[in-house]
Design a protein around this motif. Structure first.
Motif, short mmCIF file in Angstrom:
data_model
loop_
_atom_site.label_atom_id
_atom_site.label_comp_id
_atom_site.label_asym_id
_atom_site.label_seq_id
_atom_site.Cartn_x
_atom_site.Cartn_y
_atom_site.Cartn_z
N GLU A 140 -19.89 -3.38 -8.65
CA GLU A 140 -20.55 -2.07 -8.56
C GLU A 140 -20.51 -1.55 -7.13
N GLN A 141 -20.68 -2.45 -6.17
CA GLN A 141 -20.69 -2.02 -4.77
C GLN A 141 -19.29 -1.64 -4.27
N TYR A 142 -18.28 -2.44 -4.66
CA TYR A 142 -16.95 -2.25 -4.10
C TYR A 142 -15.99 -1.52 -5.04
N GLY A 143 -16.38 -1.32 -6.30
CA GLY A 143 -15.57 -0.52 -7.20
C GLY A 143 -14.32 -1.19 -7.74
N PHE A 144 -14.45 -2.40 -8.27
CA PHE A 144 -13.31 -3.10 -8.88
C PHE A 144 -13.77 -3.79 -10.16
N THR A 200 -15.90 -12.24 2.20
CA THR A 200 -14.99 -11.91 3.30
C THR A 200 -13.78 -11.16 2.79
N GLU A 201 -13.24 -11.60 1.64
CA GLU A 201 -12.10 -10.91 1.04
C GLU A 201 -12.45 -9.48 0.67
N LEU A 202 -13.61 -9.27 0.08
CA LEU A 202 -14.02 -7.92 -0.32
C LEU A 202 -14.13 -7.01 0.90
N ASP A 203 -14.72 -7.53 1.96
CA ASP A 203 -14.84 -6.73 3.18
C ASP A 203 -13.48 -6.42 3.79
N GLU A 204 -12.56 -7.38 3.72
CA GLU A 204 -11.21 -7.17 4.25
C GLU A 204 -10.47 -6.12 3.42
N LEU A 205 -10.62 -6.17 2.11
CA LEU A 205 -9.97 -5.16 1.26
C LEU A 205 -10.52 -3.77 1.56
N MET A 206 -11.80 -3.71 1.85
CA MET A 206 -12.41 -2.43 2.23
C MET A 206 -11.82 -1.94 3.54
N ARG A 207 -11.66 -2.84 4.51
CA ARG A 207 -11.10 -2.47 5.82
C ARG A 207 -9.67 -1.95 5.66
N LEU A 208 -8.91 -2.60 4.75
CA LEU A 208 -7.52 -2.23 4.54
C LEU A 208 -7.37 -0.97 3.69
N GLU A 209 -8.48 -0.49 3.11
CA GLU A 209 -8.48 0.67 2.21
C GLU A 209 -7.47 0.47 1.08
N LYS A 263 0.83 -1.21 0.00
CA LYS A 263 0.00 0.00 0.00
C LYS A 263 0.87 1.26 0.00
N ASP A 264 1.92 1.27 0.80
CA ASP A 264 2.80 2.44 0.87
C ASP A 264 3.53 2.66 -0.45
N ALA A 265 3.98 1.56 -1.08
CA ALA A 265 4.68 1.69 -2.36
C ALA A 265 3.75 2.23 -3.43
N ALA A 266 2.49 1.77 -3.42
CA ALA A 266 1.51 2.26 -4.40
C ALA A 266 1.29 3.75 -4.24
N ALA A 267 1.22 4.21 -3.01
CA ALA A 267 1.03 5.65 -2.77
C ALA A 267 2.26 6.44 -3.18
#
Length: 299
Positions: free
Chosen positions: A153-157, A84-93, A39-43
């Motif tokens: 549509e809900q999670y934007g991927f 569960t994966e989608l919700d975890e990705l949302m939590r991790l932003e 995540k840090d490298a992407a930013a």
């Protein structure tokens, strides 16, 4: 794109990544620290993240979600794993641009082919075509497409389905193409090494026509080469122009010509083992692929 599998490898990132690359495809990361580093490298470098399901190594024997299982309970469990994966990705932003899943899972195998050298983690990963009808295949595929479209549509991927071993329902029928036209959010990943391996194992399968048939629906190409003689000679090798089909290499130039003609905007994820070559050869790999895809190239 480059891949990061198992961990975020800073040395690999610094050697393999190039300015102007779209991003990194990540899979089976071991720790929260690996996720944070990604995540840090992407930013820092302003690149996109693709997730090859699952993002985290959950210790499961079968890493893929068996969303087309013959068992209703396993199908429910598989959709639950993705949720569960989608919700975890949302939590991790993390906000991945795409999430990739192997398809079909379980794999539907042609009964006529000897699949003994194809890698399976568990017997639940595959079923034979004689036990899985075309009608059931299309019914469960459409259910998957409907569900993934709603989640995208809900999670934007972008949902991306990577072809695993294929049977005639995919390569000798137009039915899947019809569903891909109906559910336009669903995109494909074509894996060059995997397709070529099936061609060497399955006398009914031809990889170049398959590439021609589905390239227009692709979002990602997993690009690597395989040399096959009496068995595996080299695996996950970077693609280079001197790798000739007559010597057992996949016809990468033909694949690239098809992709240039059918879908020049597709993403290329260099899913090779870059440590197998030196820095000069790695740069030559990148340059050759870029040249092959350029408008006006005659192959």
């Amino acid at each position: 794109m480059i891949g990061q599998y198992g961990r975020f490898d800073r040395q690999k990132f610094e050697r393999d990544f190039r300015k102007g690359f779209y991003g990194i495809e990540a899979c089976l990361l071991k720790t929260e620290e690996d996720v944070r580093a990604l995540k840090d490298a992407a930013a820092e470098h302003s690149f996109q993240i693709g997730v090859h399901f699952p993002l985290r190594d959950n210790g499961r024997v079968i890493r893929d979600a068996l969303v087309m299982s013959t068992d209703a309970g396993r199908r429910r469990e598989a959709f639950g794993l993705i949720q569960t994966e989608l919700d975890e990705l949302m939590r991790l932003e993390l906000r991945p641009a795409y999430i990739l899943f192997h398809y079909p899972k379980p794999i539907i195998l042609d009964d006529r082919v000897n699949w003994s050298s194809w890698h399976f983690s568990d017997r639940l990963e595959y079923v034979y075509e004689s036990d899985y009808s075309l009608d059931v295949f299309l019914e469960r595929t459409e259910a998957l497409f409907q569900w993934l479209t709603a989640q995208s549509e809900q999670y934007g991927f972008t949902p991306v389905l990577e072809f695993d071993a294929l049977n005639k329902y995919v390569y000798a029928s137009d039915a899947l193409e019809g569903l891909l036209r109906k559910y336009r959010a669903i995109r494909l990943c074509l894996d060059t090494g995997r397709l070529y391996l099936q061609e060497r194992k399955d006398p009914s399968f031809q990889s170049v026509p398959l590439m021609r048939k589905y390239a227009k629906f692709a979002h990602v190409i997993h690009l690597w080469n395989l040399q096959y003689g009496d068995g595996f000679v080299r695996l996950r090798y970077p693609v280079l122009p001197e790798q000739h089909h007559a010597d057992g290499w996949a016809p990468i130039a033909e694949y690239l010509n098809v992709i240039r003609e059918e879908n020049p905007d597709v993403l290329f994820q260099f899913e090779h083992r870059s440590e197998l070559v030196g820095d000069e050869e790695l740069q030559r790999c990148y340059r050759w692929v870029s040249d092959m895809l350029s408008v006006g190239h005659d192959g």
